[in-house]
Design a protein around this motif. Sequence first.
Motif, PDB file in Angstrom:
ATOM      1  N   VAL A  18       9.411   4.807 -17.512  1.00  0.00           N
ATOM      2  CA  VAL A  18       9.003   5.824 -16.530  1.00  0.00           C
ATOM      3  C   VAL A  18       9.088   5.320 -15.092  1.00  0.00           C
ATOM      4  N   GLY A  19       9.104   3.996 -14.917  1.00  0.00           N
ATOM      5  CA  GLY A  19       9.202   3.483 -13.557  1.00  0.00           C
ATOM      6  C   GLY A  19       8.998   1.986 -13.526  1.00  0.00           C
ATOM      7  N   ALA A  20       9.222   1.386 -12.358  1.00  0.00           N
ATOM      8  CA  ALA A  20       9.069  -0.061 -12.217  1.00  0.00           C
ATOM      9  C   ALA A  20       8.064  -0.386 -11.128  1.00  0.00           C
ATOM     10  N   PHE A  21       7.366  -1.529 -11.291  1.00  0.00           N
ATOM     11  CA  PHE A  21       6.382  -1.986 -10.309  1.00  0.00           C
ATOM     12  C   PHE A  21       6.767  -3.385  -9.848  1.00  0.00           C
ATOM     13  N   ARG A  22       6.912  -3.552  -8.534  1.00  0.00           N
ATOM     14  CA  ARG A  22       7.148  -4.874  -7.948  1.00  0.00           C
ATOM     15  C   ARG A  22       8.428  -5.534  -8.452  1.00  0.00           C
ATOM     16  N   TYR A  25       7.725  -5.529 -13.293  1.00  0.00           N
ATOM     17  CA  TYR A  25       7.061  -4.885 -14.422  1.00  0.00           C
ATOM     18  C   TYR A  25       7.655  -3.500 -14.693  1.00  0.00           C
ATOM     19  N   LEU A 182       1.760  -5.408 -21.878  1.00  0.00           N
ATOM     20  CA  LEU A 182       0.338  -5.055 -21.885  1.00  0.00           C
ATOM     21  C   LEU A 182       0.259  -3.571 -22.211  1.00  0.00           C
TER      22      LEU A 182
ATOM     23  N   VAL B  18       6.367   5.856  -8.395  1.00  0.00           N
ATOM     24  CA  VAL B  18       7.371   5.164  -9.219  1.00  0.00           C
ATOM     25  C   VAL B  18       7.576   5.839 -10.577  1.00  0.00           C
ATOM     26  N   LEU B  27       2.017   7.126 -11.339  1.00  0.00           N
ATOM     27  CA  LEU B  27       2.046   5.682 -11.151  1.00  0.00           C
ATOM     28  C   LEU B  27       2.709   5.406  -9.814  1.00  0.00           C
ATOM     29  N   GLU B  29       3.089   2.582  -6.164  1.00  0.00           N
ATOM     30  CA  GLU B  29       3.047   1.198  -5.672  1.00  0.00           C
ATOM     31  C   GLU B  29       2.686   1.193  -4.192  1.00  0.00           C
ATOM     32  N   ASP B  31       2.278  -2.050  -1.457  1.00  0.00           N
ATOM     33  CA  ASP B  31       2.285  -3.503  -1.300  1.00  0.00           C
ATOM     34  C   ASP B  31       2.237  -4.149  -2.680  1.00  0.00           C
ATOM     35  N   ASP B  32       1.221  -4.980  -2.953  1.00  0.00           N
ATOM     36  CA  ASP B  32       1.244  -5.672  -4.254  1.00  0.00           C
ATOM     37  C   ASP B  32       0.233  -5.061  -5.230  1.00  0.00           C
ATOM     38  N   GLU B  33      -0.050  -3.769  -5.052  1.00  0.00           N
ATOM     39  CA  GLU B  33      -0.989  -3.103  -5.951  1.00  0.00           C
ATOM     40  C   GLU B  33      -0.347  -1.925  -6.681  1.00  0.00           C
ATOM     41  N   LEU B  34      -0.729  -1.805  -7.965  1.00  0.00           N
ATOM     42  CA  LEU B  34      -0.287  -0.683  -8.793  1.00  0.00           C
ATOM     43  C   LEU B  34      -1.406   0.364  -8.790  1.00  0.00           C
ATOM     44  N   MET B 184      -4.756  -1.708  -9.621  1.00  0.00           N
ATOM     45  CA  MET B 184      -4.658  -3.051 -10.192  1.00  0.00           C
ATOM     46  C   MET B 184      -3.670  -3.864  -9.375  1.00  0.00           C
ATOM     47  N   SER B 185      -4.067  -5.087  -9.024  1.00  0.00           N
ATOM     48  CA  SER B 185      -3.196  -5.932  -8.206  1.00  0.00           C
ATOM     49  C   SER B 185      -2.159  -6.639  -9.076  1.00  0.00           C
ATOM     50  N   GLU B 186      -1.054  -7.020  -8.438  1.00  0.00           N
ATOM     51  CA  GLU B 186      -0.017  -7.771  -9.141  1.00  0.00           C
ATOM     52  C   GLU B 186      -0.600  -9.095  -9.645  1.00  0.00           C
ATOM     53  N   LEU B 189      -2.233  -8.535 -12.904  1.00  0.00           N
ATOM     54  CA  LEU B 189      -1.219  -8.394 -13.960  1.00  0.00           C
ATOM     55  C   LEU B 189      -0.637  -9.760 -14.313  1.00  0.00           C
ATOM     56  N   ARG B 199       4.079 -15.665  -6.687  1.00  0.00           N
ATOM     57  CA  ARG B 199       4.500 -14.677  -5.694  1.00  0.00           C
ATOM     58  C   ARG B 199       3.315 -13.819  -5.273  1.00  0.00           C
ATOM     59  N   ARG B 203       1.278 -13.600  -1.626  1.00  0.00           N
ATOM     60  CA  ARG B 203       1.121 -12.358  -0.874  1.00  0.00           C
ATOM     61  C   ARG B 203      -0.354 -12.074  -0.598  1.00  0.00           C
TER      62      ARG B 203
END
Lengths: 208, 208
Positions: A18-22, A25, A182, B18, B27, B29, B31-34, B184-186, B189, B199, B203
């Motif tokens: 459904v999509g990508a993160f960073r 993921y 996860l 995303v 879902l 994004e 910066d570095d948070e989902l 949730m932060s990268e 995860l 990484r 950040r």
Amino acid sequence: MAGPAPVQRASFPRLRFVGAFRELYLLAEADDELYVVDQHAAHERVLYEELSRRYREEPPVELEHPELLNLSLGEELAYQERAEQLEAAGLVLEPFGPGRYRIRSVPAFLTAHPALVAEVVKGTLAGHSFAEAWRTVLARLACLPAIKAGHPMAEAPAQALLDALARCEMPWTCPHGRPTALVMSELELARRFGRRGVRAVERVNGKR
Amino acid sequence: MAGPAPVQRASFPRLRFVGAFRELYLLAEADDELYVVDQHAAHERVLYEELSRRYREEPPVELEHPELLNLSLGEELAYQERAEQLEAAGLVLEPFGPGRYRIRSVPAFLTAHPALVAEVVKGTLAGHSFAEAWRTVLARLACLPAIKAGHPMAEAPAQALLDALARCEMPWTCPHGRPTALVMSELELARRFGRRGVRAVERVNGKR
């Protein structure tokens, strides 16, 4: 409060991307569960099982120009212990003077990586056992070409990777033993959002 | 282990859509948070603030054909207590026989929903105070047209909703007080995946 957690199940579902993160993921959906898949770990697993399959199915290949290799004393001792296992794996060496060996044949999948042959042989002589050393070697060979973090994946290749992961024998972990995915259920999300989450509850109960 | 959790912060970032999960959760994004955003709760918040803004900015509208309304004894008592507040809100009633009232004017945003006028008036006479009753009425008016679970959103409208949410005064909760977003932060995860997560660490530290 439990969030998306590593899991180990008998089966791995067909995931819908459904999509990508960073750029690392892959977010995917399967029934009422949200999957977060580590694209590098997943690709490592896919490549590792591909190498293992080729290693089982393809006969070793004689090197046209046998490569010379210097072994340390420790490596020589390990070789004397593991010679039969190396040969069974398709790695045939022959003594060529003190501390020197000629590599006569290698597993077929290695012919694509001539620059790695010497490293692979030395790798099989490390660790506490051949089995452990061999897993480490295959894991390293799988890691090198695996898609890295920061590499953006388009939808088609991302879905193809998820499909390939679902076909693996051990899809839940990468060759190094780290989780590839996860999982969080819609019901868990509904709880966090303070939703009645009836829809999720019905589905979950429906499955039990 | 903490997962995507409801948060309350001074600012709400511009989110990049995303993908969607279960035709309910967006879902995104930043910066570095989902971010996992409840599309219904988010739309309720956006519509609620739109109604509140129109209520503050637009003068009430006289009804061409004043509507007749029967009030219970309890509602009449509440009306006697709250008449001034109702009038300040643009709701002007006038007695029209025992237990009956004529609705003379309503807030401008209500003219689009003539069928709801009577319900809204009665709504303002419920609860422990006018302020509470008014919030409940606006929340209900925002909930009715809000996008429901199970309604698939294309990328453009989903991104537009996330942008509108980021422009809200209270983007973190819906009018009923439930969270609109989990974060949730990268780094979190990375921890769950057993990654070094360098990484992410860099950040995060870089921001502090």
